[in-house]
Scaffold this motif. Structure first.
Motif, PDB file in Angstrom:
ATOM      1  N   LEU A  53      25.468  16.747 -76.765  1.00  0.00           N
ATOM      2  CA  LEU A  53      26.561  17.514 -77.354  1.00  0.00           C
ATOM      3  C   LEU A  53      27.736  16.597 -77.666  1.00  0.00           C
ATOM      4  O   LEU A  53      28.080  15.727 -76.866  1.00  0.00           O
ATOM      5  CB  LEU A  53      27.018  18.614 -76.397  1.00  0.00           C
ATOM      6  CG  LEU A  53      25.935  19.604 -75.985  1.00  0.00           C
ATOM      7  CD1 LEU A  53      26.438  20.503 -74.877  1.00  0.00           C
ATOM      8  CD2 LEU A  53      25.483  20.420 -77.177  1.00  0.00           C
ATOM      9  N   LYS A  55      31.796  16.287 -78.557  1.00  0.00           N
ATOM     10  CA  LYS A  55      33.039  16.998 -78.286  1.00  0.00           C
ATOM     11  C   LYS A  55      33.922  17.026 -79.528  1.00  0.00           C
ATOM     12  O   LYS A  55      34.162  16.009 -80.152  1.00  0.00           O
ATOM     13  CB  LYS A  55      33.781  16.298 -77.153  1.00  0.00           C
ATOM     14  CG  LYS A  55      34.953  17.057 -76.582  1.00  0.00           C
ATOM     15  CD  LYS A  55      35.617  16.193 -75.513  1.00  0.00           C
ATOM     16  CE  LYS A  55      35.844  16.968 -74.265  1.00  0.00           C
ATOM     17  NZ  LYS A  55      36.471  16.163 -73.216  1.00  0.00           N
ATOM     18  N   ASP A  56      34.379  18.220 -79.895  1.00  0.00           N
ATOM     19  CA  ASP A  56      35.373  18.377 -80.959  1.00  0.00           C
ATOM     20  C   ASP A  56      36.710  18.558 -80.249  1.00  0.00           C
ATOM     21  O   ASP A  56      37.010  19.628 -79.725  1.00  0.00           O
ATOM     22  CB  ASP A  56      35.051  19.588 -81.836  1.00  0.00           C
ATOM     23  CG  ASP A  56      36.018  19.757 -82.991  1.00  0.00           C
ATOM     24  OD1 ASP A  56      37.126  19.179 -82.951  1.00  0.00           O
ATOM     25  OD2 ASP A  56      35.680  20.493 -83.929  1.00  0.00           O
ATOM     26  N   ARG A  58      39.815  18.673 -81.225  1.00  0.00           N
ATOM     27  CA  ARG A  58      40.796  19.597 -81.792  1.00  0.00           C
ATOM     28  C   ARG A  58      40.521  21.054 -81.417  1.00  0.00           C
ATOM     29  O   ARG A  58      41.427  21.822 -81.167  1.00  0.00           O
ATOM     30  CB  ARG A  58      40.831  19.467 -83.317  1.00  0.00           C
ATOM     31  CG  ARG A  58      41.425  18.138 -83.766  1.00  0.00           C
ATOM     32  CD  ARG A  58      41.277  17.964 -85.240  1.00  0.00           C
ATOM     33  NE  ARG A  58      39.854  17.683 -85.463  1.00  0.00           N
ATOM     34  CZ  ARG A  58      39.232  17.688 -86.615  1.00  0.00           C
ATOM     35  NH1 ARG A  58      39.885  17.979 -87.698  1.00  0.00           N
ATOM     36  NH2 ARG A  58      37.963  17.403 -86.715  1.00  0.00           N
ATOM     37  N   ARG A  59      39.245  21.424 -81.367  1.00  0.00           N
ATOM     38  CA  ARG A  59      38.897  22.816 -81.081  1.00  0.00           C
ATOM     39  C   ARG A  59      38.425  23.029 -79.645  1.00  0.00           C
ATOM     40  O   ARG A  59      38.111  24.138 -79.257  1.00  0.00           O
ATOM     41  CB  ARG A  59      37.805  23.267 -82.049  1.00  0.00           C
ATOM     42  CG  ARG A  59      38.288  23.288 -83.474  1.00  0.00           C
ATOM     43  CD  ARG A  59      37.244  23.946 -84.342  1.00  0.00           C
ATOM     44  NE  ARG A  59      37.713  23.979 -85.717  1.00  0.00           N
ATOM     45  CZ  ARG A  59      37.069  23.460 -86.730  1.00  0.00           C
ATOM     46  NH1 ARG A  59      35.918  22.879 -86.548  1.00  0.00           N
ATOM     47  NH2 ARG A  59      37.559  23.534 -87.941  1.00  0.00           N
ATOM     48  N   GLU A  60      38.314  21.935 -78.897  1.00  0.00           N
ATOM     49  CA  GLU A  60      37.827  21.980 -77.525  1.00  0.00           C
ATOM     50  C   GLU A  60      36.487  22.705 -77.437  1.00  0.00           C
ATOM     51  O   GLU A  60      36.271  23.575 -76.596  1.00  0.00           O
ATOM     52  CB  GLU A  60      38.868  22.617 -76.595  1.00  0.00           C
ATOM     53  CG  GLU A  60      40.138  21.785 -76.493  1.00  0.00           C
ATOM     54  CD  GLU A  60      41.115  22.355 -75.494  1.00  0.00           C
ATOM     55  OE1 GLU A  60      40.736  23.203 -74.684  1.00  0.00           O
ATOM     56  OE2 GLU A  60      42.274  21.915 -75.527  1.00  0.00           O
ATOM     57  N   ARG A  61      35.588  22.344 -78.348  1.00  0.00           N
ATOM     58  CA  ARG A  61      34.243  22.920 -78.375  1.00  0.00           C
ATOM     59  C   ARG A  61      33.232  21.783 -78.418  1.00  0.00           C
ATOM     60  O   ARG A  61      33.575  20.646 -78.702  1.00  0.00           O
ATOM     61  CB  ARG A  61      34.061  23.798 -79.614  1.00  0.00           C
ATOM     62  CG  ARG A  61      34.955  25.024 -79.576  1.00  0.00           C
ATOM     63  CD  ARG A  61      34.782  25.859 -80.795  1.00  0.00           C
ATOM     64  NE  ARG A  61      33.450  26.433 -80.823  1.00  0.00           N
ATOM     65  CZ  ARG A  61      32.980  27.154 -81.829  1.00  0.00           C
ATOM     66  NH1 ARG A  61      33.723  27.383 -82.873  1.00  0.00           N
ATOM     67  NH2 ARG A  61      31.766  27.638 -81.797  1.00  0.00           N
ATOM     68  N   TYR A  62      31.990  22.118 -78.183  1.00  0.00           N
ATOM     69  CA  TYR A  62      30.902  21.143 -78.217  1.00  0.00           C
ATOM     70  C   TYR A  62      29.875  21.561 -79.258  1.00  0.00           C
ATOM     71  O   TYR A  62      29.571  22.743 -79.402  1.00  0.00           O
ATOM     72  CB  TYR A  62      30.233  21.032 -76.846  1.00  0.00           C
ATOM     73  CG  TYR A  62      31.188  20.545 -75.804  1.00  0.00           C
ATOM     74  CD1 TYR A  62      31.387  19.196 -75.618  1.00  0.00           C
ATOM     75  CD2 TYR A  62      31.905  21.442 -75.018  1.00  0.00           C
ATOM     76  CE1 TYR A  62      32.277  18.735 -74.676  1.00  0.00           C
ATOM     77  CE2 TYR A  62      32.805  20.994 -74.071  1.00  0.00           C
ATOM     78  CZ  TYR A  62      32.981  19.633 -73.904  1.00  0.00           C
ATOM     79  OH  TYR A  62      33.865  19.185 -72.971  1.00  0.00           O
ATOM     80  N   TYR A  63      29.366  20.568 -79.980  1.00  0.00           N
ATOM     81  CA  TYR A  63      28.375  20.814 -81.019  1.00  0.00           C
ATOM     82  C   TYR A  63      27.166  19.920 -80.772  1.00  0.00           C
ATOM     83  O   TYR A  63      27.319  18.755 -80.412  1.00  0.00           O
ATOM     84  CB  TYR A  63      28.950  20.497 -82.403  1.00  0.00           C
ATOM     85  CG  TYR A  63      30.109  21.389 -82.761  1.00  0.00           C
ATOM     86  CD1 TYR A  63      29.888  22.649 -83.296  1.00  0.00           C
ATOM     87  CD2 TYR A  63      31.412  20.967 -82.548  1.00  0.00           C
ATOM     88  CE1 TYR A  63      30.947  23.471 -83.625  1.00  0.00           C
ATOM     89  CE2 TYR A  63      32.482  21.791 -82.865  1.00  0.00           C
ATOM     90  CZ  TYR A  63      32.246  23.043 -83.403  1.00  0.00           C
ATOM     91  OH  TYR A  63      33.289  23.865 -83.715  1.00  0.00           O
TER      92      TYR A  63
END
Length: 155
Positions: A53, A55-56, A58-63
């Motif tokens: 995964l 880490k983004d 700016r959005r504090e999300r994982y892709y």
């Protein structure tokens, strides 16, 4: 990991996350840019086929990272196609002899399909304002002058 044009990265194990991580050398392994699936295995190569995964920030999300591969570089020429003289190992990277290619020179460009067909199992075909063929054959120099013309055409 060291990028050739500057910068560096570190693979390390983060105990809090129970995962392998990728971060910059100045950061704690638990302050990472990317991480593996949960892993209790201390062998990082076991995560090579799993999901990593990214880490983004700016959005504090994982892709999920697409096309991530974790492989060990070659150490000797035999790692690049075995005893078949498919390639040589140069600076931990396989340099393949033609017609071989791939990370370990394990694919052959001459092993090609002679035809491909559209999968119509679900009843779908190409859409558009004209009708498309459902089968395509490989056009080779020997098939251009074939008497039936089948090898050089679309059906």
């Amino acid at each position: 990991y060291i990028r050739e044009n500057g910068g560096a990265g570190v693979f390390a194990y983060c105990g809090e996350e129970r995962a392998w991580t990728f971060s910059t050398p100045e950061n704690d392994p638990c302050d990472y840019l990317a991480r593996s699936d949960d892993s209790v295995d201390f062998d990082i190569t076991s995560t090579g086929k799993g999901i990593w995964l990214m880490k983004d920030i700016r959005r504090e999300r994982y892709y999920p990272m697409e096309y991530f591969q974790l492989i060990k570089g070659c150490e000797e020429d035999e790692d690049c196609g075995g005893e078949d003289d498919r390639g040589i190992c140069h600076r931990n990277r396989c340099i393949c002899e033609y017609p071989f290619y791939g990370i370990r020179c394990d694919h052959d460009r001459t092993d090609t399909c002679t035809s491909i067909e559209v999968d119509t199992f679900l009843g779908k075909q190409f859409t558009g304002n004209r009708e498309f063929a459902t089968e395509y054959k490989l056009l080779t120099t020997s098939s251009i002058g074939s008497s039936d013309g089948q090898d050089a055409s679309m059906e």
